[in-house]
Design a protein around this motif. Structure first.
Motif, PDB file in Angstrom:
ATOM      1  N   ARG A 210      44.244  38.291  43.278  1.00 22.33           N
ATOM      2  CA  ARG A 210      45.276  38.285  44.310  1.00 22.33           C
ATOM      3  C   ARG A 210      46.682  38.074  43.723  1.00 22.33           C
ATOM      4  O   ARG A 210      47.672  38.370  44.373  1.00 22.33           O
ATOM      5  N   LYS A 213      49.361  40.748  43.882  1.00 17.56           N
ATOM      6  CA  LYS A 213      50.172  40.855  45.119  1.00 17.56           C
ATOM      7  C   LYS A 213      49.826  42.023  46.040  1.00 17.56           C
ATOM      8  O   LYS A 213      50.011  41.932  47.239  1.00 17.56           O
ATOM      9  N   SER A 235      38.597  40.510  41.903  1.00 20.24           N
ATOM     10  CA  SER A 235      38.031  39.357  42.604  1.00 20.24           C
ATOM     11  C   SER A 235      37.663  39.785  44.030  1.00 20.24           C
ATOM     12  O   SER A 235      38.085  40.840  44.511  1.00 20.24           O
ATOM     13  N   VAL A 250      33.430  41.415  41.362  1.00 19.65           N
ATOM     14  CA  VAL A 250      32.467  40.667  40.538  1.00 19.65           C
ATOM     15  C   VAL A 250      32.438  39.209  40.981  1.00 19.65           C
ATOM     16  O   VAL A 250      33.411  38.680  41.506  1.00 19.65           O
ATOM     17  N   THR A 253      28.902  36.877  44.839  1.00 15.01           N
ATOM     18  CA  THR A 253      28.493  37.829  45.877  1.00 15.01           C
ATOM     19  C   THR A 253      28.766  39.274  45.472  1.00 15.01           C
ATOM     20  O   THR A 253      28.615  40.189  46.280  1.00 15.01           O
ATOM     21  N   SER A 268      42.334  33.237  39.868  1.00 15.69           N
ATOM     22  CA  SER A 268      42.389  31.774  39.709  1.00 15.69           C
ATOM     23  C   SER A 268      41.228  31.228  38.880  1.00 15.69           C
ATOM     24  O   SER A 268      41.381  30.229  38.187  1.00 15.69           O
ATOM     25  N   GLN A 272      32.943  30.766  42.190  1.00 16.78           N
ATOM     26  CA  GLN A 272      32.200  31.944  42.683  1.00 16.78           C
ATOM     27  C   GLN A 272      32.578  33.188  41.886  1.00 16.78           C
ATOM     28  O   GLN A 272      31.776  34.108  41.746  1.00 16.78           O
ATOM     29  N   HIS A 273      33.796  33.250  41.383  1.00 19.35           N
ATOM     30  CA  HIS A 273      34.186  34.389  40.542  1.00 19.35           C
ATOM     31  C   HIS A 273      33.546  34.232  39.154  1.00 19.35           C
ATOM     32  O   HIS A 273      32.961  35.179  38.621  1.00 19.35           O
ATOM     33  N   ASN A 287      47.728  34.162  33.664  1.00 19.71           N
ATOM     34  CA  ASN A 287      47.979  33.517  34.951  1.00 19.71           C
ATOM     35  C   ASN A 287      49.277  32.732  34.839  1.00 19.71           C
ATOM     36  O   ASN A 287      49.541  32.105  33.814  1.00 19.71           O
ATOM     37  N   ALA A 306      52.029  38.134  35.413  1.00 15.19           N
ATOM     38  CA  ALA A 306      51.191  39.299  35.092  1.00 15.19           C
ATOM     39  C   ALA A 306      52.006  40.587  35.029  1.00 15.19           C
ATOM     40  O   ALA A 306      51.725  41.464  34.216  1.00 15.19           O
TER      41      ALA A 306
HETATM   42  C1  LIG Z   1      30.189  31.876  49.421  1.00  9.69           C
HETATM   43  C2  LIG Z   1      31.363  32.420  48.651  1.00  9.69           C
HETATM   44  C3  LIG Z   1      31.152  33.469  47.762  1.00  9.69           C
HETATM   45  C4  LIG Z   1      32.227  33.981  47.042  1.00  9.69           C
HETATM   46  N1  LIG Z   1      31.990  34.998  46.155  1.00  9.69           N
HETATM   47  C5  LIG Z   1      33.005  35.428  45.385  1.00  9.69           C
HETATM   48  C6  LIG Z   1      32.790  36.436  44.406  1.00  9.69           C
HETATM   49  O1  LIG Z   1      31.688  36.975  44.258  1.00  9.69           O
HETATM   50  N2  LIG Z   1      33.844  36.823  43.644  1.00  9.69           N
HETATM   51  C7  LIG Z   1      35.089  36.282  43.764  1.00  9.69           C
HETATM   52  O2  LIG Z   1      35.992  36.683  43.029  1.00  9.69           O
HETATM   53  N3  LIG Z   1      35.307  35.344  44.691  1.00  9.69           N
HETATM   54  C8  LIG Z   1      34.314  34.912  45.511  1.00  9.69           C
HETATM   55  N4  LIG Z   1      34.571  33.973  46.461  1.00  9.69           N
HETATM   56  C9  LIG Z   1      35.979  33.571  46.679  1.00  9.69           C
HETATM   57  C10 LIG Z   1      36.448  32.541  45.664  1.00  9.69           C
HETATM   58  O3  LIG Z   1      36.125  31.246  46.124  1.00  9.69           O
HETATM   59  C11 LIG Z   1      37.978  32.628  45.502  1.00  9.69           C
HETATM   60  O4  LIG Z   1      38.588  32.448  46.765  1.00  9.69           O
HETATM   61  C12 LIG Z   1      38.446  33.946  44.907  1.00  9.69           C
HETATM   62  O5  LIG Z   1      37.743  34.210  43.705  1.00  9.69           O
HETATM   63  C13 LIG Z   1      39.930  33.886  44.627  1.00  9.69           C
HETATM   64  O6  LIG Z   1      40.384  35.134  44.233  1.00  9.69           O
HETATM   65  P1  LIG Z   1      41.701  35.275  43.351  1.00  9.69           P
HETATM   66  O7  LIG Z   1      41.566  34.391  42.153  1.00  9.69           O
HETATM   67  O8  LIG Z   1      41.968  36.710  43.165  1.00  9.69           O
HETATM   68  O9  LIG Z   1      42.838  34.734  44.347  1.00  9.69           O
HETATM   69  P2  LIG Z   1      43.621  33.356  44.411  1.00  9.69           P
HETATM   70  O10 LIG Z   1      42.703  32.204  44.524  1.00  9.69           O
HETATM   71  O11 LIG Z   1      44.644  33.534  45.465  1.00  9.69           O
HETATM   72  O12 LIG Z   1      44.319  33.242  42.987  1.00  9.69           O
HETATM   73  C14 LIG Z   1      45.354  34.067  42.547  1.00  9.69           C
HETATM   74  C15 LIG Z   1      45.741  33.597  41.162  1.00  9.69           C
HETATM   75  O13 LIG Z   1      46.773  34.441  40.696  1.00  9.69           O
HETATM   76  C16 LIG Z   1      47.771  33.636  40.059  1.00  9.69           C
HETATM   77  N5  LIG Z   1      49.036  34.357  40.172  1.00  9.69           N
HETATM   78  C17 LIG Z   1      49.802  34.552  41.277  1.00  9.69           C
HETATM   79  N6  LIG Z   1      50.872  35.323  40.983  1.00  9.69           N
HETATM   80  C18 LIG Z   1      50.763  35.632  39.664  1.00  9.69           C
HETATM   81  C19 LIG Z   1      51.544  36.398  38.775  1.00  9.69           C
HETATM   82  N7  LIG Z   1      52.657  37.042  39.182  1.00  9.69           N
HETATM   83  N8  LIG Z   1      51.145  36.487  37.491  1.00  9.69           N
HETATM   84  C20 LIG Z   1      50.028  35.850  37.052  1.00  9.69           C
HETATM   85  N9  LIG Z   1      49.244  35.102  37.850  1.00  9.69           N
HETATM   86  C21 LIG Z   1      49.600  35.012  39.149  1.00  9.69           C
HETATM   87  C22 LIG Z   1      47.766  32.325  40.809  1.00  9.69           C
HETATM   88  O14 LIG Z   1      48.261  31.281  39.983  1.00  9.69           O
HETATM   89  C23 LIG Z   1      46.286  32.150  41.134  1.00  9.69           C
HETATM   90  O15 LIG Z   1      45.605  31.446  40.106  1.00  9.69           O
HETATM   91  C24 LIG Z   1      33.520  33.456  47.200  1.00  9.69           C
HETATM   92  C25 LIG Z   1      33.711  32.371  48.089  1.00  9.69           C
HETATM   93  C26 LIG Z   1      32.647  31.876  48.800  1.00  9.69           C
HETATM   94  C27 LIG Z   1      32.880  30.732  49.731  1.00  9.69           C
END
Ligand SMILES: Cc1cc2nc3c(=O)[nH]c(=O)nc-3n(C[C@H](O)[C@H](O)[C@H](O)COP(=O)(O)OP(=O)(O)OC[C@H]3O[C@@H](n4cnc5c(N)ncnc54)[C@H](O)[C@@H]3O)c2cc1C
Length: 325
Positions: A210, A213, A235, A250, A253, A268, A272-273, A287, A306
């Motif tokens: 995420r 953006k 993610s 990946v 789930t 992040s 789960q990831h 990050n 990023a």
């Molecule tokens: C039952 C269950 C199963 C799940 N299964 C999965 C699964 O299979 N896979 C999965 O991925 N998630 C899964 N999730 C979700 C998981 O808990 C997280 O919410 C998810 O992985 C977060 O995705 P993210 O890191 O992309 O987003 P975010 O948590 O929003 O993190 C974004 C990251 O990007 C960084 N960032 C922001 N802007 C920038 C920038 N400009 N440059 C560099 N870094 C930046 C931030 O510091 C942050 O660390 C599951 C959740 C549950 C409850």
């Protein structure tokens, strides 16, 4: 007594993980003083089957029934059970993927065998038949001793080195008497991913979260992946938001991958990831938050934006590659 291994092909070529499976089966067979036999389903040439000898298969049982073209857990189970009984196999091995995870428990049930799911090692025969396997979504290992006469193992991809040797396997047809009920559940449609490196097979993966953006910024992920010849992943929230297709997701789930290199950008590192990627040989994290949990799992980390770092990394890789040529 022999070791049986199920191999998979895509459009007439064996998948890379099939070579790993055969090599693993052959290593077990050698340590038990027996031979490894592969079971090849579907449309694959006799030459390709015979070439599995390069990975240690002595024999390949081939079954090319048009009804097996699409996956049927029941029919595939019957194929493996028939082959196991014909060969007096005491160890049956499949991949730990969607196919293997559907078929192996049914085979184990039919043959009254113990099942080791998600194996990571060869068996330790000095202490029975002890295999290391992943538990708690890859957060821990368990060492499992299987005491049944017949054993079924699903092997996690990228757990065992592939070394191409010499050798030719003998190829023999396998006859299975199917009933209509074996095909009672039918796959009506298969949508294949085209044009990119298949994620499950990829040795290099560039993945975005995420922090990117929005989908309009995915070009930096794709450019880096193109330079490296890598597959792209993401993610779950990214797939849920339709920034990327679901087959790239990946994690717990989503898909489980074990590439040699996983570059996680703007992710992040939630547990789960990590469940889907923490078997990667080398993890690089980009990050902007130094406290992001992913850094704890990373071999290399870059703290920064990023949008700035990724294109610079791409340019550096391009220069490096140009200098190699
Ligand atoms: C039952 C269950 C199963 C799940 N299964 C999965 C699964 O299979 N896979 C999965 O991925 N998630 C899964 N999730 C979700 C998981 O808990 C997280 O919410 C998810 O992985 C977060 O995705 P993210 O890191 O992309 O987003 P975010 O948590 O929003 O993190 C974004 C990251 O990007 C960084 N960032 C922001 N802007 C920038 C920038 N400009 N440059 C560099 N870094 C930046 C931030 O510091 C942050 O660390 C599951 C959740 C549950 C409850």
């Amino acid at each position: 007594m022999s070791v049986l291994v199920l191999v998979e092909n895509i459009e007439g070529s064996f998948k890379k993980k099939s070579f790993e499976l055969v090599q693993y089966a052959s290593a077990i067979a050698k340590s038990l003083g027996t031979t490894a036999t592969a079971v090849a389903l579907g449309n694959i040439s006799e030459e390709a089957c015979a070439a599995l000898g390069q990975y240690g298969a002595q024999k390949v049982l081939q079954i090319n029934d048009a009804r097996l073209a699409n996956f049927s857990a029941r029919a595939y189970t019957k194929v493996l059970v028939t082959a196991a009984q014909q060969e007096s196999a005491t160890i049956i091995i499949t991949s730990h993927d969607v196919l293997g995870k559907s078929v192996a428990p049914q085979v184990a049930s039919r043959l009254k065998a113990g099942l080791i799911a998600g194996a990571l090692s060869l068996p330790d025969l000095a202490n029975g038949f002890v295999i290391k396997r992943n538990v708690f979504a890859g957060k821990a290992f368990a060492f499992v001793n299987v005491t049944t006469d017949v054993k079924v193992i699903t092997l996690l991809a990228n757990s065992f080195p592939i070394v191409t040797g010499t050798g030719t396997a003998t190829v023999a047809p396998l006859t299975v008497s199917f009933e209509d009920k074996d095909f009672a559940i039918q796959v009506k449609e298969v949508n294949k991913v085209t044009g990119s490196v298949p994620l499950a097979e990829a040795e290099l993966v560039v993945s975005g979260g995420r922090g990117l953006k929005g989908p309009e910024n995915w070009g930096i992920i794709e450019d880096l992946a193109a330079t490296l010849g890598a597959a792209t992943a993401c993610s779950r929230p990214v797939a849920d938001a339709h920034w990327r297709p679901h087959h790239e997701h990946v994690g717990q789930t989503g898909g489980t991958i074990r590439p040699n290199l996983y570059i996680a950008i703007g992710i992040s590192g939630a547990i789960q990831h990590l469940a889907g990627v923490n078997g990667s040989k080398t993890i690089v994290v980009i990050n902007k938050d130094p406290e992001a949990p992913f850094f704890k799992a990373a071999d290399y980390g870059v703290i920064g934006d990023a949008m700035e770092i990724t294109p610079k990394l791409n340019e550096a890789f391009k220069k490096f590659k140009a200098a190699q040529n």
